[in-house]
Design a protein around this motif. Structure first.
Motif: not given
Length: 76
Positions: A15-37
């Motif tokens: 909990m509260g830990m991020k996965s490694s940078d190997e598993w990172t994708v770029p998103l626009c701010p709206i999509c990033h907010t939508t994803l978390h919602h």
């Protein structure tokens, strides 16, 4: 602006830990907010995308780029 999103469903962490940078994708701010919602799995499924594939391609390109920089600096 671009937001870096760490894919939690591919490499589950504590909990509260991020996965490694190997598993990172770029998103626009709206999509990033939508994803978390709505949640990560729902977000990607609705768009019929598998983000892990894109994350791996981007990560490999980043490693290739870092290698080229080091190679040119040290003339390997």
């Amino acid at each position: 602006d671009i937001c870096a999103h760490h894919l939690t469903h591919i490499q589950p962490m504590g909990m509260g830990m991020k996965s490694s940078d190997e598993w990172t994708v770029p998103l626009c701010p709206i999509c990033h907010t939508t994803l978390h919602h709505y949640g990560e799995r729902s977000f990607w499924n609705k768009r019929n995308l598998e983000p892990g594939i894109y994350a791996q391609i981007l990560y490999k390109k980043t490693l290739d780029f870092k290698y080229l920089i080091i190679k040119n600096i040290f003339l390997i």
